[in-house]
Design a protein around this motif. Structure first.
Motif, PDB file in Angstrom:
ATOM      1  N   TRP A   1      12.951 -18.844 -39.545  1.00  0.00           N
ATOM      2  CA  TRP A   1      12.681 -19.746 -38.436  1.00  0.00           C
ATOM      3  C   TRP A   1      13.039 -19.083 -37.103  1.00  0.00           C
ATOM      4  O   TRP A   1      13.928 -18.252 -37.031  1.00  0.00           O
ATOM      5  CB  TRP A   1      13.507 -21.025 -38.570  1.00  0.00           C
ATOM      6  CG  TRP A   1      13.265 -21.789 -39.826  1.00  0.00           C
ATOM      7  CD1 TRP A   1      13.850 -21.580 -41.040  1.00  0.00           C
ATOM      8  CD2 TRP A   1      12.347 -22.870 -40.011  1.00  0.00           C
ATOM      9  NE1 TRP A   1      13.373 -22.473 -41.974  1.00  0.00           N
ATOM     10  CE2 TRP A   1      12.443 -23.278 -41.361  1.00  0.00           C
ATOM     11  CE3 TRP A   1      11.456 -23.537 -39.164  1.00  0.00           C
ATOM     12  CZ2 TRP A   1      11.694 -24.321 -41.878  1.00  0.00           C
ATOM     13  CZ3 TRP A   1      10.719 -24.582 -39.674  1.00  0.00           C
ATOM     14  CH2 TRP A   1      10.830 -24.969 -41.019  1.00  0.00           C
ATOM     15  N   SER A   2      12.310 -19.467 -36.086  1.00  0.00           N
ATOM     16  CA  SER A   2      12.645 -19.068 -34.722  1.00  0.00           C
ATOM     17  C   SER A   2      12.470 -20.284 -33.810  1.00  0.00           C
ATOM     18  O   SER A   2      11.416 -20.937 -33.863  1.00  0.00           O
ATOM     19  CB  SER A   2      11.729 -17.936 -34.242  1.00  0.00           C
ATOM     20  OG  SER A   2      12.035 -17.574 -32.920  1.00  0.00           O
ATOM     21  N   PRO A   3      13.513 -20.609 -33.009  1.00  0.00           N
ATOM     22  CA  PRO A   3      14.810 -19.944 -32.901  1.00  0.00           C
ATOM     23  C   PRO A   3      15.658 -20.189 -34.149  1.00  0.00           C
ATOM     24  O   PRO A   3      15.422 -21.131 -34.907  1.00  0.00           O
ATOM     25  CB  PRO A   3      15.433 -20.595 -31.672  1.00  0.00           C
ATOM     26  CG  PRO A   3      14.816 -21.961 -31.614  1.00  0.00           C
ATOM     27  CD  PRO A   3      13.409 -21.785 -32.095  1.00  0.00           C
ATOM     28  N   GLU A   4      16.639 -19.329 -34.345  1.00  0.00           N
ATOM     29  CA  GLU A   4      17.511 -19.441 -35.507  1.00  0.00           C
ATOM     30  C   GLU A   4      18.536 -20.563 -35.329  1.00  0.00           C
ATOM     31  O   GLU A   4      18.842 -20.980 -34.215  1.00  0.00           O
ATOM     32  CB  GLU A   4      18.235 -18.118 -35.740  1.00  0.00           C
ATOM     33  CG  GLU A   4      17.307 -16.970 -36.107  1.00  0.00           C
ATOM     34  CD  GLU A   4      18.057 -15.676 -36.337  1.00  0.00           C
ATOM     35  OE1 GLU A   4      19.295 -15.657 -36.125  1.00  0.00           O
ATOM     36  OE2 GLU A   4      17.422 -14.682 -36.742  1.00  0.00           O
ATOM     37  N   HIS A   5      19.025 -21.056 -36.470  1.00  0.00           N
ATOM     38  CA  HIS A   5      20.085 -22.063 -36.489  1.00  0.00           C
ATOM     39  C   HIS A   5      21.108 -21.611 -37.530  1.00  0.00           C
ATOM     40  O   HIS A   5      20.730 -21.020 -38.565  1.00  0.00           O
ATOM     41  CB  HIS A   5      19.518 -23.441 -36.854  1.00  0.00           C
ATOM     42  CG  HIS A   5      20.509 -24.544 -36.782  1.00  0.00           C
ATOM     43  ND1 HIS A   5      21.390 -24.837 -37.820  1.00  0.00           N
ATOM     44  CD2 HIS A   5      20.781 -25.448 -35.792  1.00  0.00           C
ATOM     45  CE1 HIS A   5      22.139 -25.863 -37.473  1.00  0.00           C
ATOM     46  NE2 HIS A   5      21.804 -26.254 -36.257  1.00  0.00           N
TER      47      HIS A   5
ATOM     48  N   HIS B   1      12.500 -28.308 -31.410  1.00  0.00           N
ATOM     49  CA  HIS B   1      11.807 -27.066 -31.061  1.00  0.00           C
ATOM     50  C   HIS B   1      10.384 -27.008 -31.637  1.00  0.00           C
ATOM     51  O   HIS B   1       9.812 -25.918 -31.756  1.00  0.00           O
ATOM     52  CB  HIS B   1      12.618 -25.856 -31.556  1.00  0.00           C
ATOM     53  CG  HIS B   1      13.875 -25.625 -30.788  1.00  0.00           C
ATOM     54  ND1 HIS B   1      15.064 -26.265 -31.082  1.00  0.00           N
ATOM     55  CD2 HIS B   1      14.131 -24.829 -29.706  1.00  0.00           C
ATOM     56  CE1 HIS B   1      15.993 -25.867 -30.247  1.00  0.00           C
ATOM     57  NE2 HIS B   1      15.467 -25.005 -29.401  1.00  0.00           N
ATOM     58  N   LEU B   2       9.820 -28.158 -31.951  1.00  0.00           N
ATOM     59  CA  LEU B   2       8.472 -28.173 -32.509  1.00  0.00           C
ATOM     60  C   LEU B   2       7.461 -27.486 -31.599  1.00  0.00           C
ATOM     61  O   LEU B   2       6.591 -26.740 -32.056  1.00  0.00           O
ATOM     62  CB  LEU B   2       8.018 -29.622 -32.752  1.00  0.00           C
ATOM     63  CG  LEU B   2       8.378 -30.280 -34.083  1.00  0.00           C
ATOM     64  CD1 LEU B   2       7.810 -31.686 -34.108  1.00  0.00           C
ATOM     65  CD2 LEU B   2       7.849 -29.474 -35.254  1.00  0.00           C
ATOM     66  N   ALA B   3       7.566 -27.743 -30.309  1.00  0.00           N
ATOM     67  CA  ALA B   3       6.550 -27.266 -29.373  1.00  0.00           C
ATOM     68  C   ALA B   3       6.660 -25.774 -29.090  1.00  0.00           C
ATOM     69  O   ALA B   3       5.691 -25.161 -28.620  1.00  0.00           O
ATOM     70  CB  ALA B   3       6.627 -28.051 -28.063  1.00  0.00           C
ATOM     71  N   THR B   4       7.805 -25.181 -29.367  1.00  0.00           N
ATOM     72  CA  THR B   4       8.002 -23.770 -29.025  1.00  0.00           C
ATOM     73  C   THR B   4       8.405 -22.912 -30.216  1.00  0.00           C
ATOM     74  O   THR B   4       8.261 -21.687 -30.161  1.00  0.00           O
ATOM     75  CB  THR B   4       9.096 -23.631 -27.943  1.00  0.00           C
ATOM     76  OG1 THR B   4      10.308 -24.255 -28.417  1.00  0.00           O
ATOM     77  CG2 THR B   4       8.658 -24.293 -26.647  1.00  0.00           C
ATOM     78  N   GLY B   5       8.915 -23.517 -31.273  1.00  0.00           N
ATOM     79  CA  GLY B   5       9.422 -22.752 -32.399  1.00  0.00           C
ATOM     80  C   GLY B   5       8.328 -22.301 -33.352  1.00  0.00           C
ATOM     81  O   GLY B   5       7.170 -22.723 -33.274  1.00  0.00           O
ATOM     82  N   SER B   6       8.722 -21.416 -34.258  1.00  0.00           N
ATOM     83  CA  SER B   6       7.795 -20.910 -35.258  1.00  0.00           C
ATOM     84  C   SER B   6       8.545 -20.729 -36.576  1.00  0.00           C
ATOM     85  O   SER B   6       9.780 -20.732 -36.621  1.00  0.00           O
ATOM     86  CB  SER B   6       7.189 -19.575 -34.816  1.00  0.00           C
ATOM     87  OG  SER B   6       8.195 -18.595 -34.651  1.00  0.00           O
ATOM     88  N   CYS B   7       7.787 -20.559 -37.643  1.00  0.00           N
ATOM     89  CA  CYS B   7       8.406 -20.307 -38.942  1.00  0.00           C
ATOM     90  C   CYS B   7       7.449 -19.527 -39.821  1.00  0.00           C
ATOM     91  O   CYS B   7       6.228 -19.505 -39.606  1.00  0.00           O
ATOM     92  CB  CYS B   7       8.824 -21.604 -39.636  1.00  0.00           C
ATOM     93  SG  CYS B   7       7.475 -22.688 -40.112  1.00  0.00           S
ATOM     94  N   ARG B   8       8.040 -18.876 -40.799  1.00  0.00           N
ATOM     95  CA  ARG B   8       7.287 -18.165 -41.835  1.00  0.00           C
ATOM     96  C   ARG B   8       7.760 -18.700 -43.178  1.00  0.00           C
ATOM     97  O   ARG B   8       8.941 -18.602 -43.508  1.00  0.00           O
ATOM     98  CB  ARG B   8       7.534 -16.656 -41.768  1.00  0.00           C
ATOM     99  CG  ARG B   8       6.748 -15.843 -42.792  1.00  0.00           C
ATOM    100  CD  ARG B   8       7.223 -14.402 -42.784  1.00  0.00           C
ATOM    101  NE  ARG B   8       6.400 -13.542 -43.620  1.00  0.00           N
ATOM    102  CZ  ARG B   8       6.511 -13.403 -44.940  1.00  0.00           C
ATOM    103  NH1 ARG B   8       7.435 -14.109 -45.589  1.00  0.00           N
ATOM    104  NH2 ARG B   8       5.727 -12.584 -45.593  1.00  0.00           N
ATOM    105  N   ILE B   9       6.840 -19.282 -43.933  1.00  0.00           N
ATOM    106  CA  ILE B   9       7.144 -19.828 -45.249  1.00  0.00           C
ATOM    107  C   ILE B   9       6.457 -18.939 -46.280  1.00  0.00           C
ATOM    108  O   ILE B   9       5.231 -18.836 -46.311  1.00  0.00           O
ATOM    109  CB  ILE B   9       6.667 -21.288 -45.392  1.00  0.00           C
ATOM    110  CG1 ILE B   9       7.196 -22.148 -44.234  1.00  0.00           C
ATOM    111  CG2 ILE B   9       7.073 -21.849 -46.743  1.00  0.00           C
ATOM    112  CD1 ILE B   9       8.706 -22.261 -44.180  1.00  0.00           C
TER     113      ILE B   9
END
Length: 255
Positions: A143-147, A236-244
């Protein structure tokens, strides 16, 4: 195995189609095309998404869509009117793949047990068919940003994935590798490649449902702090990203 919400299947269809590996799709089509009117059996067919992807490449194929969810199959019958629709409990019934040239399954292997995969491989190999299994979750996500809880949530989600989904204890993220080994041991030629979802700001609706589902599963698996993680991700839906992570597999009789 409980059914999936048709709205969820429709929501994920675009990400699935973008993630599906094009080279393995081409090889599956080429194998099926060696017969003039091949029978293709889609296990866990849902609303027929795999058929809709493959059908334009195989205009003379015969299609058999198999699923235990009659509501999903009702939709599949509308969207794939030429297909044979077979309501069947895949967990306990013999697989209806006799005479199939190609057996397909999308987002299914990670939900089933080692014993079910062994049965699938025996049945596919005994009929000389090929197997084209796509979009099996491989246990990885980033995920980006990280948590700080990202890794804990991932591990908890994977524990949940390995619970019983109706087929016995699921292999979860290890399923596609196990299927590859089983087909290889049966003398099949194997090709496997990554097919991850890569979701960004344009995938807000899918990410919203994905985050909620991951958080719920992780909480059920005993992970603390999932509400905090979920709120952060949704913020962060509008700016974040993820790789599944997913894997595609094509197994065919060795020449």
């Amino acid at each position: 195995m409980s059914g999936f919400d048709p709205a969820w299947l429709d929501l994920r269809s675009g990400a699935d189609e973008a993630a599906r590996d094009g080279d393995l799709l081409t090889k599956a089509v080429a194998f099926a095309s060696a017969l003039p009117s091949p029978l293709i059996v889609d296990l866990g067919a849902g609303t027929g998404a795999s058929t809709r992807v493959l059908a334009p490449h195989l205009p003379s194929a015969r299609w058999r869509l198999v699923d235990g969810d009659k509501e999903l199959l009702r939709i599949a019958a509308q969207r794939c009117p030429d297909a044979e629709i077979v309501p069947l409990d895949l967990a306990s019934s013999p697989l209806p793949i006799r005479d199939a040239r190609l057996v397909t399954a999308s987002a299914l292997l990670d939900l089933v047990s080692a014993q079910w995969i062994e049965r699938l491989v025996r049945d596919v190999v005994s009929g000389g068919a090929a197997f084209y299994g796509v979009l099996s979750f491989d246990g990885l996500m980033s995920w980006s940003p990280e948590h700080p809880l990202d890794e804990d949530v991932r591990r908890a989600f994977n524990r949940h994935q390995r619970s019983d989904k109706g087929f016995g204890l699921s292999l979860g993220g290890d399923a596609v590798v196990y299927a590859r080994e089983c087909f290889a041991n049966a003398g099949y030629a194997i090709e496997m490649t990554e097919s991850p979802w890569r979701l960004g700001p344009r995938d807000m609706m899918l990410k919203r449902q994905l985050i909620k589902g991951i958080a719920s599963a992780a909480e059920e698996a005993g992970q603390a702090g999932t509400a905090e993680w979920s709120v952060f991700r949704l913020d962060h839906l509008a700016t974040g990203s993820c790789r599944i992570g997913h894997q595609d597999l094509f197994a065919s009789p060795a020449s």
